[in-house]
Scaffold this motif. Structure first.
Motif, PDB file in Angstrom:
ATOM      1  N   TRP A 181      15.486  -9.585  31.994  1.00  5.25           N
ATOM      2  CA  TRP A 181      15.131  -9.424  33.400  1.00  5.25           C
ATOM      3  C   TRP A 181      16.277  -8.735  34.145  1.00  5.25           C
ATOM      4  O   TRP A 181      17.444  -8.891  33.786  1.00  5.25           O
ATOM      5  CB  TRP A 181      14.913 -10.785  34.072  1.00  5.25           C
ATOM      6  N   LEU A 214      16.485  -8.254  41.473  1.00  7.51           N
ATOM      7  CA  LEU A 214      16.033  -7.237  42.417  1.00  7.51           C
ATOM      8  C   LEU A 214      16.851  -7.187  43.694  1.00  7.51           C
ATOM      9  O   LEU A 214      17.090  -6.113  44.241  1.00  7.51           O
ATOM     10  CB  LEU A 214      14.560  -7.485  42.758  1.00  7.51           C
ATOM     11  N   THR A 260       6.972 -12.004  34.530  1.00  6.71           N
ATOM     12  CA  THR A 260       7.115 -10.551  34.418  1.00  6.71           C
ATOM     13  C   THR A 260       7.574  -9.936  35.739  1.00  6.71           C
ATOM     14  O   THR A 260       8.264  -8.927  35.748  1.00  6.71           O
ATOM     15  CB  THR A 260       5.797  -9.894  33.977  1.00  6.71           C
ATOM     16  N   HIS A 261       7.186 -10.565  36.859  1.00 10.05           N
ATOM     17  CA  HIS A 261       7.618 -10.077  38.175  1.00 10.05           C
ATOM     18  C   HIS A 261       7.664 -11.241  39.150  1.00 10.05           C
ATOM     19  O   HIS A 261       6.702 -11.997  39.282  1.00 10.05           O
ATOM     20  CB  HIS A 261       6.669  -9.014  38.712  1.00 10.05           C
ATOM     21  N   TRP A 272      13.202 -11.299  40.504  1.00 12.24           N
ATOM     22  CA  TRP A 272      13.437 -10.765  39.176  1.00 12.24           C
ATOM     23  C   TRP A 272      12.271  -9.894  38.716  1.00 12.24           C
ATOM     24  O   TRP A 272      11.129 -10.103  39.134  1.00 12.24           O
ATOM     25  CB  TRP A 272      13.622 -11.899  38.174  1.00 12.24           C
ATOM     26  N   GLU A 273      12.584  -8.956  37.819  1.00 12.74           N
ATOM     27  CA  GLU A 273      11.572  -8.110  37.206  1.00 12.74           C
ATOM     28  C   GLU A 273      11.918  -7.917  35.735  1.00 12.74           C
ATOM     29  O   GLU A 273      13.077  -7.641  35.386  1.00 12.74           O
ATOM     30  CB  GLU A 273      11.534  -6.750  37.910  1.00 12.74           C
ATOM     31  N   ARG A 274      10.911  -8.077  34.859  1.00 11.30           N
ATOM     32  CA  ARG A 274      11.141  -7.869  33.436  1.00 11.30           C
ATOM     33  C   ARG A 274      11.288  -6.379  33.144  1.00 11.30           C
ATOM     34  O   ARG A 274      10.529  -5.557  33.641  1.00 11.30           O
ATOM     35  CB  ARG A 274       9.977  -8.431  32.627  1.00 11.30           C
TER      36      ARG A 274
END
Length: 202
Positions: free
Chosen positions: A22, A25, A188-189, A194-196
């Motif tokens: 991850w 963001l 995933t988001h 966080w973002e994968r």
């Protein structure tokens, strides 16, 4: 009363179901996390690198669950500005929580651990609750705040919006986020969080 016995450290017996990376963001940061299937239940093993209070922060953690995704142990090692600190939390069969061998009565009845530096621990209630689309449940987590490793009882609510999307609420709805996940329940988001950026099976 005595705390439950510690699990041995190191690589667990079993197999890795999923590995993910991850990126953070809202500020610099990245994480590598693995979801393991072990002989005693699911395990989350992760390493997070962040900037906190202007200093580099490295956190290594392991969260061990029973087969029904109830938290049984959390171990953290934190490095910041040349300082190393550790935290060991254990949970017995009566949902009594212990910190470094001392009972924490204010956390009694909490089911999950929630680590503030990672989206991985959202997986615990998502998998345990097994919600159908449209269903919602309230849960209580032991929230570990970093970098000070303080602990707080945190009321949370999960609502399943679709096959992969969950609405997460905490502190009576003062914080709300719609969290997207994969088939393993890993994020995933996570908006503004966080973002994968990569994943692999097994």
């Amino acid at each position: 009363m005595t705390p439950p016995a510690s699990r041995p450290g190191g690589i667990p017996e079993g197999r890795c179901l999923q590995a993910v990376t991850w990126r953070r963001l809202e500020s610099p940061g990245t994480e590598h996390c693995e979801l393991w299937e072990s002989t005693t239940g699911p395990l989350l093993i992760g390493t997070t690198v962040l900037v906190s209070e202007g200093l580099p922060l490295l956190v290594r953690y392991t969260v061990a669950c029973d087969p029904d995704w109830h938290t049984r142990e959390a171990r953290l090692v934190l490095h910041q500005g040349g300082t190393r600190r550790t935290l060991v939390l254990q949970v017995d069969d009566h949902q009594r929580w212990w910190r470094d061998g001392r009972e924490l009565p204010e956390l009694r009845g909490c089911v999950d651990v929630d680590l503030s530096v990672t989206p991985s621990t959202n997986t615990l209630p998502i998998r345990r609750l097994g919600l159908e689309v449209g269903q919602a449940r309230d849960v209580t987590a032991a929230w570990v705040r970093l970098p000070d490793l303080s602990l707080e009882r945190l009321e949370q609510r999960y609502t399943r919006l679709s096959s992969s999307l969950f609405r997460y609420e905490s502190a009576g709805g003062s914080f709300v986020a719609e969290v997207d996940t994969d088939a393993h329940g890993l994020v995933t988001h996570y908006p503004s969080g966080w973002e994968r950026v990569a994943s692999s099976e097994g």
